[in-house]
Design an enzyme around this catalytic site. Structure first.
Site, PDB file in Angstrom:
ATOM      1  N   GLY A 101     -39.192 -42.033 -79.525  1.00 14.91           N
ATOM      2  CA  GLY A 101     -39.667 -41.103 -80.546  1.00 14.91           C
ATOM      3  C   GLY A 101     -40.262 -39.871 -79.896  1.00 14.91           C
ATOM      4  O   GLY A 101     -40.087 -39.640 -78.695  1.00 14.91           O
ATOM      5  N   GLU A 488     -12.772 -34.300 -86.932  1.00 15.91           N
ATOM      6  CA  GLU A 488     -13.115 -35.554 -86.248  1.00 15.91           C
ATOM      7  C   GLU A 488     -12.337 -35.673 -84.928  1.00 15.91           C
ATOM      8  O   GLU A 488     -12.892 -36.089 -83.908  1.00 15.91           O
ATOM      9  CB  GLU A 488     -12.815 -36.745 -87.179  1.00 15.91           C
ATOM     10  CG  GLU A 488     -12.987 -38.131 -86.578  1.00 15.91           C
ATOM     11  CD  GLU A 488     -14.410 -38.449 -86.138  1.00 15.91           C
ATOM     12  OE1 GLU A 488     -15.321 -37.652 -86.368  1.00 15.91           O
ATOM     13  OE2 GLU A 488     -14.593 -39.508 -85.508  1.00 15.91           O
ATOM     14  N   GLU A 495     -16.570 -35.079 -77.281  1.00 17.21           N
ATOM     15  CA  GLU A 495     -17.679 -35.920 -76.846  1.00 17.21           C
ATOM     16  C   GLU A 495     -17.306 -36.882 -75.727  1.00 17.21           C
ATOM     17  O   GLU A 495     -18.167 -37.192 -74.909  1.00 17.21           O
ATOM     18  CB  GLU A 495     -18.350 -36.643 -78.020  1.00 17.21           C
ATOM     19  CG  GLU A 495     -17.551 -37.717 -78.693  1.00 17.21           C
ATOM     20  CD  GLU A 495     -18.328 -38.378 -79.838  1.00 17.21           C
ATOM     21  OE1 GLU A 495     -19.553 -38.427 -79.803  1.00 17.21           O
ATOM     22  OE2 GLU A 495     -17.667 -38.861 -80.770  1.00 17.21           O
TER      23      GLU A 495
HETATM   24  O1  M6R Z   1     -25.399 -43.677 -87.126  1.00 19.03           O
HETATM   25  P1  M6R Z   1     -24.876 -42.456 -87.815  1.00 19.03           P
HETATM   26  O2  M6R Z   1     -23.584 -42.686 -88.504  1.00 19.03           O
HETATM   27  O3  M6R Z   1     -25.882 -41.844 -88.752  1.00 19.03           O
HETATM   28  O4  M6R Z   1     -24.610 -41.408 -86.669  1.00 19.03           O
HETATM   29  C1  M6R Z   1     -24.244 -40.084 -86.955  1.00 19.03           C
HETATM   30  C2  M6R Z   1     -23.783 -39.355 -85.714  1.00 19.03           C
HETATM   31  O5  M6R Z   1     -24.813 -39.291 -84.776  1.00 19.03           O
HETATM   32  C3  M6R Z   1     -22.569 -40.022 -85.063  1.00 19.03           C
HETATM   33  O6  M6R Z   1     -21.513 -40.154 -85.967  1.00 19.03           O
HETATM   34  C4  M6R Z   1     -22.097 -39.192 -83.846  1.00 19.03           C
HETATM   35  O7  M6R Z   1     -21.600 -37.969 -84.271  1.00 19.03           O
HETATM   36  C5  M6R Z   1     -21.059 -39.970 -83.023  1.00 19.03           C
HETATM   37  N1  M6R Z   1     -21.323 -39.774 -81.620  1.00 19.03           N
HETATM   38  C6  M6R Z   1     -19.678 -39.507 -83.239  1.00 19.03           C
HETATM   39  O8  M6R Z   1     -18.734 -40.211 -82.510  1.00 19.03           O
END
Ligand code: M6R
Length: 615
Positions: A101, A488, A495
């Site tokens: 945090g 996407e 990434e």
């Molecule tokens: O756990 P969440 O679905 O809320 O996460 C959202 C994003 O952080 C997540 O989708 C991120 O963009 C991934 N690394 C994508 O592959």
């Protein structure tokens, strides 16, 4: 972000902590460390780099204590150094803390503590909390077991920001304390032992019984019992939940990477997301947890979807599907923007959030902001018991099992599938006929088999990936519901492959991005058979005329001109509602194989962490 594991019990703590850290490494991998309580001392080992570095550093040290805490870090305050790695000790050596945090008022507290004689050896906000707890411990008048917990409670009352913490005190050989506000923390109840962890993956090999701590709760774990209270001194009755994930689901098995495992799990994952969710008459979907009657749904005039990253792309697909099949207007917002934008929302708006982890801080804040304004909220989440799942007014669990790879794959396709089922459900409450409902439901039931077919016939995608792995720029283009898939595809490639990529609606290309086209910038066209198919063909021609290479993802029986694209990936013919899921599979495979070809660490891409629990 950041993984915490704590242990108190009859076993040697360090191997259990290290195993837990390995399972939580996807939450952050800048550095790792542990403290074990032994012989009235807090023995601490910490190292920059992966958990394996820590394992080597711990090897050969005689850490026999049965009480300990540990951490794998995603750096926020302070660079990636051994000194900034957790745990952090108070300067008197009495308190050790691991923290997930951000402590926003750490500068003021630090100034105060320096004036009291405390010293600091890291740049972190977390070390401030270790010293603050020690300060209150020193001043605490109670001299029994409550002294430690009271000093933590008093320290936390001064903290502004977010925390999930595990704390040890050198003078308390039988106490492990944890607390949370904004960062997840669970208690694992084992056989004669307790664990504290950021998520269930860390405890699943030792127990399936867990308690999800709520914000502002403090847990005190002793060898034989535990108690929970709030920071404001109220006692809390713990609710024990059973984890339905198995140990196999958090292990690699025969796969080289979790990302590959999770891509190939999609047929089963999608089957699990749908299971038991179609009505007996076969014309609509059924959701147990939406907590809204059909009459209440009829009052909803507009939906607002909020999420981050890949889940935000799923929201964009939801917009296409729901507007098309249910004819309800949908807006999509980045959760991080919505929370501060103070957007005027119409009265009968329902707010949907999508989050795999259920812990993304911006998505959680968007949910809370919508609730504060009096809107009803629903969530699509994968992690049972996560904060978003608990705080939303209703929701849909994805049931795709743990997603460990940092790049989201099976969670994304499941979010799309569930959005399509919501579209079916809402459509049937409005103007969709019984026959159209049966048609869409039947099509959705067939999606696992079609995904399986794409996966089985993927050999050439690996070969295509090999040939494109040397480029440094790429465009992903598609129209209508293929636009979010283009976004996407570009995100996946960025990434995990570190290749600059952008996603655009194919028609937008001529308004700027076409300037990028050359033989050094290939384009991936998502072009299944739809009413805009011929327009997309024209866009491909425009790229070819400018020496751009093209990979086309197109439907099997679409009249795709021979030789137009440099490479072609074939999608099975399917109902249009399925195109977003089907077209996702090749772009996932393409980025995965390109990253592997480039020799990159697919599951732990640089600078990222799986669950973004800090702003
Ligand atoms: O756990 P969440 O679905 O809320 O996460 C959202 C994003 O952080 C997540 O989708 C991120 O963009 C991934 N690394 C994508 O592959």
């Amino acid at each position: 972000m950041c993984g915490i594991v704590g242990y108190i019990g009859k076993q040697k703590a360090s191997p259990i902590l290290l195993e837990g850290l390995k399972r939580l490494e996807y939450r952050g991998y800048d550095s790792a460390g542990l403290t074990v309580h032994q012989n009235a001392r807090l023995e601490t080992v910490k190292k920059t780099g992966r958990v394996d570095h820590l394992v080597r550093a711990v090897d050969g040290q005689s850490l026999s204590g049965r009480l300990g805490i540990s951490h794998t870090r995603w750096a926020t305050h302070g660079s990636v150094t051994d000194a900034n790695a957790h745990p952090h000790l108070s300067s008197d050596g009495r308190i050790s803390i691991v923290h997930n945090g951000v402590i926003e008022n750490h500068r003021n507290i630090k100034r105060f503590l320096v004036a009291q004689g405390y010293s600091f050896c890291s740049e972190t906000d977390s070390e401030v909390l270790a010293n603050l707890i020690s300060y209150h411990y020193e001043k605490e008048t109670a001299r029994d077991q409550t002294r430690f917990v009271e000093s933590v409670r008093k320290a936390l009352k001064h903290i502004e920001g977010t925390f999930g913490i595990a704390v040890l005190c050198a003078e308390c050989p039988d106490q492990l304390l944890g607390a949370r506000r904004g960062s997840p923390l669970i208690v694992g109840i084992g056989d004669g032992e307790y664990l504290l962890a950021s998520d269930v993956a860390a405890v699943i090999s030792r127990t399936q019984n867990v308690v999800y701590l709520k914000d502002n709760e403090i847990v005190a774990l002793c060898p034989d019992n535990f108690s929970i209270s709030t920071i404001n001194l109220e006692d809390v009755d713990p609710i024990v939940s059973r984890i339905d994930w198995s140990i196999d689901e958090v292990e690699l098995g025969a796969h080289p990477h979790f990302m590959e495992k999770e891509i190939f799990e999609q047929p089963t994952a999608l089957e699990n997301s749908m299971r038991g969710r179609f009505a007996a008459d076969g014309s609509t979907a059924n959701f147990g947890g939406l907590n809204l009657s059909p009459q209440e749904w009829r009052q909803v005039d507009r939906l607002l979807f909020c999420a981050c990253g890949t889940a935000w792309h799923a929201c964009l697909v939801a917009e296409y599907l729901i507007e098309r099949y249910a004819r309800i207007p949908v807006e999509v917002e980045y959760a991080s923007e919505f929370r501060y934008r103070n957007a005027p929302l119409e009265k009968n708006t329902l707010v949907f959030v999508i989050s795999q982890s259920g812990e993304t801080i911006d998505t959680l804040a968007a949910l809370r902001e919508a609730q504060r304004k009096g809107f009803r909220t629903l969530a699509i989440t994968n992690v049972v018991g996560s904060t978003i799942a608990r705080e939303a007014d209703g929701g849909i669990y994805q049931h795709v099992g743990p997603e460990i790879g940092v790049a989201s794959t099976k969670a994304f396709t499941s979010q799309i599938l569930l959005s399509a089922m919501v579209a079916l459900y809402l459509g049937r409450l409005r103007d969709m006929s019984y026959t159209d409902g049966v048609g869409l439901a039947e099509a959705l039931k067939g999606v696992p088999a079609l995904v399986d077919r794409i996966l089985r016939e993927n050999g050439h995608i690996q070969e295509i990936a090999r040939r494109y792995s040397g480029y440094e720029d790429m465009l992903f283009l598609g129209r209508q519901s293929m636009f979010p898939i283009a976004l996407e595809g570009a995100l996946k490639l960025k990434e995990i492959s570190y290749i600059h990529a952008e996603g655009y609606p194919a028609a937008e290309m001529k308004h700027g991005p076409i300037a990028l086209i050359s033989d050094r910038c290939p384009s991936v066209f998502l072009a299944p058979q739809t009413e805009t198919f011929h327009k997309v063909l024209a866009n491909i021609q425009e790229i070819k005329a400018r020496n751009g290479k093209v990979i086309a993802v197109a439907s099997e029986s679409a009249p795709f001109p021979e030789g137009l694209a440099d490479d072609r990936i074939v999608l099975p013919d399917a109902h249009e509602a399925l195109h977003p899921i089907l077209a996702t599979i090749p772009v996932q495979l393409l980025s995965y194989y390109i990253a592997v070809e480039r020799g990159l660490d697919v599951d732990k891409p640089r600078n990222l962490a799986k669950s973004v629990t800090v702003e």
